[in-house]
Design a protein around this motif. Structure first.
Motif, PDB file in Angstrom:
ATOM      1  N   LEU A 105       1.070  -0.847   0.203  1.00 13.90           N
ATOM      2  CA  LEU A 105       0.015   0.247   0.259  1.00 13.90           C
ATOM      3  C   LEU A 105       1.269   1.584   0.143  1.00 13.90           C
ATOM      4  O   LEU A 105       0.161   2.776  -0.385  1.00 13.90           O
ATOM      5  CB  LEU A 105      -1.205  -0.225   0.883  1.00 13.90           C
ATOM      6  N   LEU A 154       2.071   1.897  -3.503  1.00  9.97           N
ATOM      7  CA  LEU A 154       1.812   2.538  -4.468  1.00  9.97           C
ATOM      8  C   LEU A 154       0.861   3.186  -4.301  1.00  9.97           C
ATOM      9  O   LEU A 154      -0.029   3.909  -5.242  1.00  9.97           O
ATOM     10  CB  LEU A 154      -0.184   1.466  -4.728  1.00  9.97           C
ATOM     11  N   SER A 155       0.335   3.889  -3.044  1.00 10.56           N
ATOM     12  CA  SER A 155      -0.372   5.701  -2.678  1.00 10.56           C
ATOM     13  C   SER A 155       0.978   6.477  -2.625  1.00 10.56           C
ATOM     14  O   SER A 155       1.050   7.673  -2.955  1.00 10.56           O
ATOM     15  CB  SER A 155      -0.743   4.998  -1.135  1.00 10.56           C
ATOM     16  N   THR A 178      -7.211   2.037  -3.145  1.00  8.16           N
ATOM     17  CA  THR A 178      -6.665   0.307  -2.521  1.00  8.16           C
ATOM     18  C   THR A 178      -7.384  -0.383  -1.771  1.00  8.16           C
ATOM     19  O   THR A 178      -7.604  -0.934  -1.860  1.00  8.16           O
ATOM     20  CB  THR A 178      -5.472   1.027  -2.422  1.00  8.16           C
ATOM     21  N   ALA A 214      -3.043  -2.955  -7.385  1.00  3.86           N
ATOM     22  CA  ALA A 214      -3.269  -2.188  -8.217  1.00  3.86           C
ATOM     23  C   ALA A 214      -4.225  -2.626  -8.917  1.00  3.86           C
ATOM     24  O   ALA A 214      -4.575  -1.394  -9.823  1.00  3.86           O
ATOM     25  CB  ALA A 214      -1.876  -2.005  -8.847  1.00  3.86           C
ATOM     26  N   LEU A 266      -9.582   1.379  -7.778  1.00  2.00           N
ATOM     27  CA  LEU A 266      -8.111   1.846  -7.865  1.00  2.00           C
ATOM     28  C   LEU A 266      -7.948   2.689  -9.601  1.00  2.00           C
ATOM     29  O   LEU A 266      -7.237   3.639  -9.737  1.00  2.00           O
ATOM     30  CB  LEU A 266      -7.279   1.599  -7.710  1.00  2.00           C
ATOM     31  N   LEU A 310       1.623   3.202 -10.131  1.00  2.00           N
ATOM     32  CA  LEU A 310       0.082   3.471 -10.096  1.00  2.00           C
ATOM     33  C   LEU A 310       0.203   3.781 -11.416  1.00  2.00           C
ATOM     34  O   LEU A 310      -0.442   2.944 -12.229  1.00  2.00           O
ATOM     35  CB  LEU A 310      -0.914   3.927  -9.326  1.00  2.00           C
TER      36      LEU A 310
END
Length: 889
Positions: free
Chosen positions: A213, A216-217, A227, A251, A256, A324
């Motif tokens: 996480l 991805l963030s 997510t 993802a 998302l 992402l």
């Protein structure tokens, strides 16, 4: 409903049940990691100044502003929340008119005057906080009104603007003139993201999941939210063994991807195409990207915050600014366009020149993807690189591309890739074909070793694998190849736990001159681990030092070498009594595996980190780590350590008093016939030992500990045998275990082992002072749980012999126990102190913060009598004063 489910601390279980029965999970997203920003905003508002919040989309500006509105509302203030949009920008005072109920029939000037009058009237009745979201989209009259309101006492402005967006001059003047304070809202740091996820899911989250996480963030709260909620909706995020975990790529969740795609669709076609190129080829050398898309386009992407340039030695590489973007572009890219981009990258790389080895590998991948012809050796190398990077299907595709002209080596690479992808039968066929078509003895031996490794690690057929090596050795004439076979054999017998055999096999190879560096390093790795397991920590550290010199030039051939050396170093330091350092190494290795998403390493490092944590007294964290690595071991357990994981889970659960969880872990171990369980029988017995102890069955606990020690001794697992012997001492059953520990000191001459033996001797002699000294030695080593138990035994010894000092020993035990989790062992269960009624009465009054004169007056006794009673209470309870009485009386 059971009382357990009604417990508010079990929210994550209720949410998991809700999901399991088809209910949508309503996630509550608290404000986390914004305490500093929130305090600054509230401080500015108290000082009659407004605030301009500037930050990227999704960074949490609106959420932060909303928190300030909530604060104002709770203080009986008036709050107004307006949101500017592109559509409302064409309407004079559009955003403000909606929330202030302005008369739409008026002209712009009249509307502006009305807006100011409305807010002034509200301010006269009390404090007003006006929040305007996306103030960069406001029309001219609205920005003029804000400039007027900024000077009105009693009205606090909180404006949000998107970083990088064009800002109206009037809005910009608000903060350049100092009438509002500008506050840049940055993404959350990693710790805040982890706290946010845990709070939203109302329970512990696996480290691998928080790492995914975060990756991805990159701290963007909106991405975190989408997510997580997308993962819950899709089932990719799930609750198991008390821990939230994930499977697959988060993802790939629809909501998302839709969020990211919506933003990417706003880009001009040329910029999106350039981002696609980066997504396919990342990382791309800066010069190559400029050649393909032009310098001006690269500059535009950088200015938009879509591209980052990172230094890598003498190279400058281009990356997508957000992972992402890369993943969504890759997932949604048509195959034809991907081939087109790969072709362009291959041509561009050839034109810019290939100065490094990895350039050849990337060229091979891109050419193959574009439909071109590639040298088989390049594809084989690229296939192995993809396998190490955790992309087995890509590795299969690359190896298949080399089959026509790559010979046996290509077949071996294909077999390795198929094994990594879990296609075991196909892998075995590939290895067999490779052996049948080998050109020369070197290829023949390579095929045999690869197939034998597959039989061991994939099928857990140790005897068959060893037989294959014996058969190959019988006909092998090249001494260097015989050394390769010996290295493989040493690795295989270590899998069986026969560490003495490893040293016998290794000795002639390590002192042989005509041995390749690869064989020498492979053998050195397994020798170091074997020495650590046999209780030869100093020799292990010397072997590690020799092997480390070979690692830099063989890192690509033996990528797991550093991990092997790290684990060996951890065990050696532990045996030397340097438990703090062992934990540091294990924690570092685990975190690196998490950050690299190396599933095959996460399990191993996680289990051994948990083992150290148990001895350190951090049993709750150990149980959490074991729960979160179990899924990783279910996917990839190359070295068969799941039995150790389950045995440790049982031990940790029992120490925490969770006997049902301990039984469940042992039940799985008994019925699953896990690979590797023959090596880890003593870990199973330790789990049984502490489960029996938690249930109060000391006789059975002792029997299991003796069985574990006997098994470990019979299989040359000398260090693990020490722990089982010492478990008997911890349980107050030294007997033959004491003698075994004293004999061990002659064989394993380290301070740690000497302390284990001294513990047994002090307990046998009921020597309270000696037990306290042992507690100090354990504490110095970092073995906090063992130290607390030794201090508890010292207190019991003093009480039993009637000697002075039980209070001091009890106080020492309490001090040590504070550094441990809420552990359940018989030794740490204190007998209730025998306070007289008067002592108890005075102690309770002291806890209520009454002074000695006040207590004396209350009980109609002298102050001196009160103080005498209190001193006796302190001695009995082992505390130093009133402040430590709370919770004890």
């Amino acid at each position: 409903m059971s009382a357990y489910l009604l417990n508010p601390r079990c929210g994550s279980l209720l949410r998991a049940l809700d999901l399991a029965f088809g209910g949508g999970m309503a996630v509550r997203w608290p404000l986390v990691g914004r305490e500093v920003e929130r305090d600054r905003i509230l401080g500015a508002l108290r000082e009659q100044r407004g605030v301009l919040l500037c930050g990227a989309a999704g960074v949490g500006k609106t959420r932060l502003a909303q928190a300030c509105l909530d604060h104002a509302r709770h203080r009986a203030g008036t709050t107004v929340h307006a949101t500017a949009t592109e559509a409302l920008a064409s309407i004079p005072l559009g955003a403000l008119a909606v929330v202030l109920d302005l008369d739409s029939g008026n002209d712009e000037l009249a509307l502006a005057q009305q807006a100011v009058r409305v807010l002034q009237a509200r301010a006269n009745a009390g404090r007003v906080v006006l929040v305007v979201d996306d103030a960069h989209l406001l029309d001219g009259p609205s920005t003029a009104v804000l400039n007027l309101l900024a000077d009105v006492r009693g009205i606090g402005l909180v404006l949000t603007v998107r970083a990088g967006a064009p800002m109206p001059r009037e809005v910009e003047q608000l903060w350049t003139s100092g009438r509002v304070e500008r506050l840049d809202v940055e993404p959350l740091d990693r710790g805040a993201v982890e706290r946010l996820i845990s709070a939203a899911l109302d329970g512990p989250v696996a480290s691998a999941t928080t790492a995914e996480l975060w990756r991805l963030s990159r701290g963007n709260p909106l991405v975190v939210r989408e997510t997580v909620e997308g993962g819950l909706d899709s089932g990719l995020l799930y609750h198991r063994d008390g821990v939230w975990q994930h499977r697959g790529s988060l993802a790939s969740t629809g909501r998302l991807a839709a969020l990211v795609e919506q933003r990417l669709n706003r880009l001009p076609a040329a910029e999106r195409s350039a981002l696609e190129l980066i997504a396919v080829g990342e990382p791309i050398e800066h010069a190559l990207l400029e050649r393909l898309v032009g310098t001006s386009r690269v500059v535009q992407l950088e200015e938009r915050g879509l591209l980052r340039i990172r230094e890598n030695g003498r190279r400058r590489n281009a990356h997508a600014a957000h992972p992402l973007h890369r993943e969504v572009l890759r997932a949604g890219m048509p195959h034809a366009r991907r081939r087109q981009h790969c072709g362009a990258l291959a041509v561009g790389l050839e034109l810019t020149g290939m100065r490094r080895r990895e350039d050849r590998l990337r060229l091979g991948e891109w050419r193959l993807e574009a439909g071109g012809v590639v040298e088989p050796g390049v594809l084989v190398e690229a296939s192995r690189g993809a396998l190490l990077a955790g992309a087995p299907e890509q590795a299969v595709r690359l190896a298949e591309g080399a089959l026509d002209t790559g010979g046996a080596i290509a077949r071996i690479a294909l077999g390795e890739a198929l094994a990594g992808a879990g296609r075991r039968d196909a892998a075995e066929r590939a290895f067999s074909i490779a052996a049948a078509h080998a050109a020369g003895e070197r290829e023949q031996i390579a095929a045999v070793i690869s197939k034998a490794e597959h039989l061991l690690y994939g099928e857990h057929r140790l005897d068959t694998a060893l037989a294959m090596l014996d058969e190959a050795r019988a006909t092998c004439t090249d001494p260097r190849l015989r050394a390769e076979l010996a290295s493989a054999e040493a690795m295989f017998v270590s899998f069986a736990g026969d560490f003495d055999a490893v040293l016998r096999i290794a000795e002639p190879v390590l002192f042989q001159h005509d041995v390749s560096d690869r064989a020498r390093l492979s053998m050195g790795l397994i020798v170091a681990l074997s020495q650590a397991m046999l209780g030869q920590p100093s020799a292990a550290l010397r072997s590690i030092e020799r092997s480390e010199a070979l690692v830099p030039r063989l890192r690509e051939e033996l990528p797991w070498a550093e991990t092997f050396l790290g684990i060996s170093r951890m065990w050696a330091l532990w045996t030397l009594g340097r438990v703090h350092e062992a934990e540091r190494i294990a924690r570092g290795g685990y975190q690196r595996a998490i950050d690299a998403d190396a599933v095959d390493l996460i399990g191993g490092w996680g289990v051994w980190l948990a083992a150290v944590l148990v001895e350190r007294g951090r049993v709750a964290e150990a149980a959490h780590r074991l729960a979160e690595v179990t899924p990783a071991l279910e996917q990839h357990d190359r070295f068969g350590i799941m039995p150790a994981c389950l045995g440790l889970r049982a031990q940790a659960a029992a120490l925490l008093g969770a006997v049902d969880d301990a039984r469940a872990a042992l039940g799985r171990l008994d019925h699953a016939h896990e690979p590797g369980e023959h090596r880890f029988m003593s870990w199973r017995d330790r789990g049984l030992t502490w489960l029996a102890a938690a249930e109060g069955d000391l006789e059975s606990a002792g029997e299991h500990a003796r069985q574990g020690a006997a098994w470990a001794e019979a299989h040359q697992q000398h260090v693990w045998a020490l722990w089982s012997h010492h478990d008997l001492v911890r349980l107050g059953l030294p007997g033959p275990a004491g003698a075994a520990l004293r004999r061990a000191v002659e064989r394993i001459d380290t301070p740690y082992v000497a302390t284990l033996a001294a513990h047994a001797t002090a307990l046998e002699e009921e020597n309270g002072e000696a037990l306290l000294a042992v507690a100090d030695r354990f504490d110095e080593a970092g073995s906090s749980l063992l130290a607390a138990e030794a201090a508890g035994q010292a207190a019991a010894s003093h009480r039993h012999t009637g000697s002075q000092g039980p209070a001091r020993a009890t106080a020492r035990m309490r001090q040590l126990t504070r550094t441990c989790d809420d552990v359940f062992t018989l030794v740490l269960e204190e007998p209730p102190p025998e306070l007289t009624d008067r002592e108890l009465e005075i102690a309770r009054l002291a806890v209520r913060h009454l002074t000695s004169p006040e207590i004396a007056e209350h009980l109609t006794i002298s102050v001196r009598t009160v103080d005498n009673h209190l001193h006796r209470v302190y001695a009995k309870l082992g505390v130093r004063g009133r402040d430590e009485l709370a919770g004890l009386v």
